[in-house]
Design an enzyme around this catalytic site. Structure first.
Site, mmCIF file in Angstrom:
data_model
loop_
_atom_site.group_PDB
_atom_site.id
_atom_site.type_symbol
_atom_site.label_atom_id
_atom_site.label_comp_id
_atom_site.label_asym_id
_atom_site.label_seq_id
_atom_site.Cartn_x
_atom_site.Cartn_y
_atom_site.Cartn_z
ATOM 1 N N HIS A 30 -72.041 67.345 122.660
ATOM 2 C CA HIS A 30 -72.770 67.293 123.932
ATOM 3 C C HIS A 30 -72.464 66.000 124.686
ATOM 4 O O HIS A 30 -72.164 66.020 125.881
ATOM 5 C CB HIS A 30 -74.269 67.450 123.673
ATOM 6 C CG HIS A 30 -75.119 67.156 124.859
ATOM 7 N ND1 HIS A 30 -75.077 67.905 126.018
ATOM 8 C CD2 HIS A 30 -76.033 66.179 125.077
ATOM 9 C CE1 HIS A 30 -75.937 67.401 126.894
ATOM 10 N NE2 HIS A 30 -76.527 66.353 126.345
ATOM 11 N N ILE A 31 -72.518 64.878 123.990
ATOM 12 C CA ILE A 31 -72.237 63.587 124.627
ATOM 13 C C ILE A 31 -70.800 63.555 125.149
ATOM 14 O O ILE A 31 -70.544 63.103 126.270
ATOM 15 C CB ILE A 31 -72.487 62.420 123.647
ATOM 16 C CG1 ILE A 31 -73.981 62.294 123.363
ATOM 17 C CG2 ILE A 31 -71.942 61.110 124.202
ATOM 18 C CD1 ILE A 31 -74.316 61.346 122.233
#
Length: 188
Positions: A30-31
C-alpha cells in the site's frame, strides 16, 4: 490491462503467523503504491475462501510486465525478504477467467458511530443512541487482512469481497490497495 503477474508467498515462522506477515506485506505494498502514485496494479488472493473464511498466505500482483518490474525495482520489501518467497513475473494464463477484488466496509460498532456523531454534531449520548440504534451493526462474513493505518496508527480490518467470475477482462483503475469495484484481475 493486466497481462502479467507475480506472486508473493509469506513464510510464517514460530514467532509470526502467516496472517500477521500478510498484513505487514500488504501494508508495505500500500505504501509503495501511494509513493509511486500507481493505479495500474491490481491484487488478488489465490487462496481466497468464504468457507473457511480467509485470504490465504499468497498475494498476487497483476499489471503489465514493465509496471511490475518498475514496482519491484523499488525496495518496498525491505525487512520482509526473509519472510517472502517471490515468483518471477509471468504472463497470465491464456484462458484465465476474471473477477474484481474490492473493499467492503461494514458498520460494525454502533457505540463508535455514536461517539463520532456526538463529536461531529454536538449531540448528547441519548440523541446519538436514538439516531443510531444497535440494530445498525452488521457482522462481516468476508475474509479480511488486518492492517494498521499509517496516518492514525490504529489497527483495522480491510474486508475484501471477490466478485463472481467472468470470461472477459474489464479495464479501469485500482486504488492504492490494488482493489477496484470495476477493474478485473485474472483468476486462475
Amino acid at each position: 490491462m493486466t497481462t502479467h503477474y507475480l506472486e508473493l508467498n509469506v513464510q510464517p515462522d514460530p514467532e509470526t503467523s502467516a496472517a500477521q506477515l500478510l498484513g505487514a506485506l500488504y501494508g508495505r505494498l500500500h505504501i509503495a503504491l501511494v509513493q509511486q502514485q500507481r493505479s495500474d496494479i491490481g491484487i488478488s488472493f489465490p487462496h481466497y475462501s468464504l468457507n473457511p473464511r480467509g485470504v490465504g498466505n499468497v498475494l498476487r500482483l497483476h499489471s503489465s510486465e514493465s509496471t511490475l518490474r518498475s514496482l519491484m525495482q523499488e525496495d518496498w520489501l525491505k525487512g520482509m525478504r526473509d519472510h517472502v518467497r517471490m515468483t518471477d513475473i509471468k504472463p497470465v494464463p491464456e484462458h484465465a477467467q476474471h473477477c474484481t477484488f474490492r473493499r467492503k466496509q461494514f458498520k460494525t460498532n454502533a457505540e463508535r458511530m455514536r461517539r463520532r456523531r456526538m463529536k461531529r454534531k454536538g449531540e448528547t449520548a441519548g440523541q446519538a443512541t436514538e439516531a443510531i440504534p444497535a440494530t445498525i451493526e452488521r457482522k462481516p462474513n468476508l475474509p479480511y487482512v488486518h492492517l494498521r493505518s499509517h496516518s492514525t496508527a490504529q489497527p483495522f480490518c480491510l474486508f475484501i469481497e471477490r466478485s463472481t467470475l467472468q470470461e472477459k477482462q474489464e479495464g479501469g483503475e485500482f486504488n492504492r490497495y490494488g482493489l477496484s469495484p470495476d477493474a478485473t484481475v485474472p483468476w486462475f
